[in-house]
Scaffold this motif. Structure first.
Motif, short mmCIF file in Angstrom:
data_model
loop_
_atom_site.label_atom_id
_atom_site.label_comp_id
_atom_site.label_asym_id
_atom_site.label_seq_id
_atom_site.Cartn_x
_atom_site.Cartn_y
_atom_site.Cartn_z
N ALA A 45 0.82 -1.21 0.00
CA ALA A 45 0.00 0.00 0.00
C ALA A 45 0.85 1.25 0.00
N GLY A 46 2.08 1.17 0.50
CA GLY A 46 2.95 2.34 0.58
C GLY A 46 3.86 2.54 -0.61
N GLU A 47 3.82 1.64 -1.59
CA GLU A 47 4.70 1.78 -2.75
C GLU A 47 4.24 2.95 -3.62
N GLU A 48 5.21 3.70 -4.13
CA GLU A 48 4.87 4.90 -4.92
C GLU A 48 4.96 4.67 -6.42
N ILE A 49 5.92 3.88 -6.88
CA ILE A 49 6.07 3.66 -8.31
C ILE A 49 5.30 2.41 -8.75
N ARG A 50 5.45 1.35 -8.01
CA ARG A 50 4.71 0.12 -8.30
C ARG A 50 3.40 0.16 -7.53
N VAL A 51 2.49 0.97 -8.02
CA VAL A 51 1.23 1.27 -7.35
C VAL A 51 0.36 0.01 -7.27
N TRP A 52 -0.27 -0.15 -6.10
CA TRP A 52 -1.28 -1.19 -5.90
C TRP A 52 -2.60 -0.47 -5.64
N TYR A 90 -1.57 -3.90 -13.32
CA TYR A 90 -0.69 -3.52 -14.43
C TYR A 90 -1.35 -2.46 -15.31
N MET A 91 -2.66 -2.60 -15.54
CA MET A 91 -3.38 -1.60 -16.34
C MET A 91 -3.32 -0.23 -15.66
N VAL A 92 -3.53 -0.20 -14.35
CA VAL A 92 -3.49 1.06 -13.61
C VAL A 92 -2.09 1.67 -13.68
N ARG A 93 -1.08 0.83 -13.53
CA ARG A 93 0.29 1.35 -13.59
C ARG A 93 0.60 1.93 -14.96
N LEU A 94 0.17 1.26 -16.02
CA LEU A 94 0.40 1.77 -17.37
C LEU A 94 -0.38 3.06 -17.58
N TYR A 95 -1.62 3.09 -17.13
CA TYR A 95 -2.46 4.27 -17.30
C TYR A 95 -1.87 5.49 -16.59
#
Length: 140
Positions: A45-52, A90-95
């Motif tokens: 939950a705290g990751e900034e680049i690899r967003v969850w 992965y879709m959210v990260r790409l978006y």
């Protein structure tokens, strides 16, 4: 999607979102392990680049189907949900990328893209599928 379906799994067929090759290659087992550890979920939950996405974390915390026997894990409903959550992530990260995605350098080869690695999108089959389905080629 199918309005007459009685289950979410049938209402939104997976093949309309992600192809068989990318689906089969998604590495969902580590997500399954993370779902069993509140400490790991909190770290995610705290990751900034690899967003969850919060939705994904909520499902991992409380709404996953129960795990079956080891022999059944690969084809279980739980595995399908985990694959779906991973692909959605992965879709959210790409978006979230605001700039054009550059092609990989020749030195990177076919099995690596620097942005995919930075965003934690693996394997390359999933990355390629995302690019084909959710980006537009840039003319020039």
């Amino acid at each position: 999607f199918d309005l007459a379906a009685s289950a979410a799994r049938d209402a939104y067929p997976r093949d309309g979102m992600v192809g068989d090759i990318a689906w089969g290659s998604l590495k969902w087992a580590s997500l399954d392990e993370a779902a069993r550890s509140e400490a790991q979920l909190s770290a995610m939950a705290g990751e900034e680049i690899r967003v969850w996405p919060p939705f994904v974390l909520r499902v991992l915390r409380s709404a996953l189907p129960k795990a079956g026997r080891v022999a059944e894990r690969q084809t279980s409903e739980r595995a399908d949900v985990l694959r779906g959550l991973l692909y959605l992530t992965y879709m959210v990260r790409l978006y979230g990328q605001s700039r054009a995605i550059p092609p990989p350098a020749a030195a990177d080869g076919d099995n690596h893209h620097p942005l995919a690695r930075k965003l934690g999108i693996e394997p390359m089959d999933a990355w390629r599928e995302l690019l084909v389905r959710f980006t537009a080629p840039q003319g020039g």
